[in-house]
Motif scaffolding. Structure first.
Motif: not given
Length: 134
Positions: A45-56, A65-70, A94-105
Motif C-alpha cells: 500500500e502506497v500513499d501517492p502524491p496529489q496532483a491537480a492534473t491527474a488523469q484516470t 510500487a516504490i515504498s517510502p523506504e525505497g 506475456e501481455r504485449p498491450s500492457s502499460s506500466v504504472v509506477i506507484q511511488a509513495d
C-alpha cells in the motif's frame, strides 16, 4: 381402487425435479467466473502524491510500487533494482498491450524513482505513467 390411483398420480406429480435447478446454478456460476474482472495489485500500500492534473487511466496491467523506504514491488513480490528490468520485460512479453504504472509513495526519494524509470526504459518500456491522487 380408483381413489388409490388418483392419490398415487398426485404424489407422482408433486415430486421436485432438482436437475434443472442444478443446471441453472452451474450456468450462473460459469457466468460469474467468466465476467469477473481481476484487480491487479503491486503488493504494498502506497500513499501517492496529489496532483491537480491527474488523469484516470483505464487499464494498467503492470504495477511497480516504490515504498517510502525505497523498496520495489512488482506483482506482490519485492524485487531488487537489478531484477526490475528483466521481470517487467517478461511481464510485457506475456501481455504485449500492457502499460506500466509506477506507484511511488509521496515520501519516497526522487532518486529512487529516477533509478526505477531508468531501469524500465533500459528494459524497453515505452509507455510509463506515474500514479497520483487527484
Amino acid at each position: 381402487m380408483r381413489r388409490s390411483r388418483l392419490l398415487s398420480q398426485e404424489q407422482d406429480d408433486t415430486e421436485v425435479n432438482l436437475t434443472p435447478m442444478i443446471d441453472v446454478v452451474f450456468i450462473l456460476l460459469i457466468f460469474f467466473i467468466v465476467t469477473t474482472s481481476f484487480v491487479r495489485e503491486s503488493g504494498i500500500e502506497v500513499d501517492p502524491p496529489q496532483a491537480a492534473t491527474a488523469q484516470t487511466q483505464s487499464q494498467a496491467s503492470i504495477l511497480v510500487a516504490i515504498s517510502p523506504e525505497g523498496e520495489i514491488w512488482v506483482d506482490r513480490e519485492p524485487l531488487a533494482l537489478a531484477a526490475l528490468g528483466p521481470t517487467v520485460a517478461r511481464l510485457q512479453a506475456e501481455r504485449p498491450s500492457s502499460s506500466v504504472v509506477i506507484q511511488a509513495d509521496k515520501d519516497a526519494r526522487s532518486g529512487r524513482l529516477v533509478e526505477v524509470m531508468d531501469r524500465l526504459r533500459q528494459a524497453g518500456v515505452e509507455q510509463m505513467s506515474l500514479a497520483a491522487q487527484p
